[in-house]
Design a protein around this motif. Structure first.
Motif, PDB file in Angstrom:
ATOM      1  N   LYS A 171       0.847  -1.192   0.000  1.00 55.55           N
ATOM      2  CA  LYS A 171       0.000   0.000   0.000  1.00 55.55           C
ATOM      3  C   LYS A 171       0.884   1.245   0.000  1.00 55.55           C
ATOM      4  O   LYS A 171       1.770   1.379   0.830  1.00 55.55           O
ATOM      5  CB  LYS A 171      -0.911  -0.001   1.230  1.00 55.55           C
ATOM      6  N   ALA A 201      -9.633   2.907  -1.709  1.00 54.92           N
ATOM      7  CA  ALA A 201      -9.690   3.444  -0.344  1.00 54.92           C
ATOM      8  C   ALA A 201      -8.722   4.618  -0.163  1.00 54.92           C
ATOM      9  O   ALA A 201      -8.229   4.871   0.937  1.00 54.92           O
ATOM     10  CB  ALA A 201      -9.389   2.355   0.677  1.00 54.92           C
ATOM     11  N   ASP A 208      -8.118  -5.614   6.342  1.00 47.53           N
ATOM     12  CA  ASP A 208      -7.531  -4.593   7.201  1.00 47.53           C
ATOM     13  C   ASP A 208      -7.915  -3.172   6.792  1.00 47.53           C
ATOM     14  O   ASP A 208      -7.833  -2.243   7.596  1.00 47.53           O
ATOM     15  CB  ASP A 208      -6.007  -4.719   7.207  1.00 47.53           C
ATOM     16  N   ASN A 209      -8.321  -2.997   5.523  1.00 47.29           N
ATOM     17  CA  ASN A 209      -8.663  -1.657   5.044  1.00 47.29           C
ATOM     18  C   ASN A 209     -10.157  -1.487   4.771  1.00 47.29           C
ATOM     19  O   ASN A 209     -10.572  -0.460   4.231  1.00 47.29           O
ATOM     20  CB  ASN A 209      -7.869  -1.356   3.774  1.00 47.29           C
TER      21      ASN A 209
END
Length: 199
Positions: free
Chosen positions: A134, A175, A155-156
Motif C-alpha cells: 500500500k 480506499a 484490514d482496510n
C-alpha cells in the motif's frame, strides 16, 4: 505491519550511522543505514541519491556507484549486504528485508535466508495468494505490506475486487491509496546477474 516489526524497526534506528567503502572502490562509501556518498579529490563529501526503479510492478531503490571496480547501476540493498552482513552460506539463499519494507535498506534489516524460510516469513505465500504493498497516493511512500489481497481488503475495510482492480491498474486508487503487487526478492532478474549473491 505487525507490532513486532514496528518495535524491531524502532530499536534498529537507535544505532549510530557509520560509513565504510563500497567493495572495490576508494571513492564511494555506504552507511549502515543504506545511504551513499562519494569522497571527492578535494576531500569534500558528495551525497549520492538512491532512486526508485520499477520492476515487475514493484519499486526498488537503486544507486549508481563503483562496486567491484565497475561503475554502474545496482540495487542499493545488494551493496549494503555485501559491506555489512555475512556472505550467504549457500548460493541458493536470498536477500530478505526483515520488516518486509523493501526500501528500508538498514543493514540490521537485511538477512540471507533460504527460499523455504522466505515462504514461512511471508506468511506461507503461495502462487494463489498475491502479496501487495500500500502506497501513499501523493508521496509514493510505502505505508504497509500485506501477504495477500484478502488480508489487505480485511484490514482496510474494502472489497478484494476493488484492490484487484487497483493492482491491475484499472483503478488509480482503492480506499484512497495506491496498490501494487509485491515481488519477492529472488524474482528480480537483476539480482540473478550479480556474481557472489547466488540469486
Amino acid at each position: 505491519l505487525s507490532l513486532y516489526f514496528v518495535v524491531q524497526f524502532k530499536n534498529m534506528k537507535k544505532i549510530p550511522e557509520y560509513w565504510l567503502f563500497v567493495t572495490g572502490s576508494t571513492k564511494y562509501q555506504v552507511s549502515n543505514y543504506g545511504n551513499f556518498r562519494k569522497i571527492l579529490k578535494t576531500g569534500k563529501i558528495k551525497p549520492i541519491k538512491t532512486y526508485f526503479k520499477s520492476l515487475k510492478h514493484t519499486q526498488w531503490l537503486y544507486v549508481k556507484v563503483e562496486f567491484n571496480s565497475v561503475y554502474k547501476e545496482y540495487p542499493a540493498q545488494v551493496i549494503v549486504a555485501d559491506v555489512y552482513i555475512d556472505k550467504p552460506k549457500d548460493k541458493s539463499m536470498v536477500l530478505h528485508h526483515k520488516n518486509h519494507l523493501i526500501t528500508d535498506n538498514y543493514a540490521g534489516n537485511l538477512e540471507w535466508i533460504t527460499r523455504k524460510e522466505l515462504g514461512i516469513k511471508s506468511g506461507g505465500t503461495t502462487r494463489r495468494s498475491v502479496p501487495v504493498v500500500k502506497y501513499d497516493k501523493d508521496t509514493g511512500e510505502i505505508l504497509d505490506f500485506y501477504r495477500s489481497i484478502s488480508q489487505a481488503a480485511k484490514d482496510n475495510f474494502i472489497s478484494k475486487e476493488t484492490i484487484c482492480l487497483a493492482v491491475k491498474g484499472k483503478l488509480k486508487t482503492a480506499a484512497g491509496f495506491v496498490w501494487k503487487k509485491e515481488t519477492l526478492e529472488f524474482e528480480d532478474p537483476k539480482f540473478q546477474k550479480l556474481k557472489g549473491f547466488g540469486i
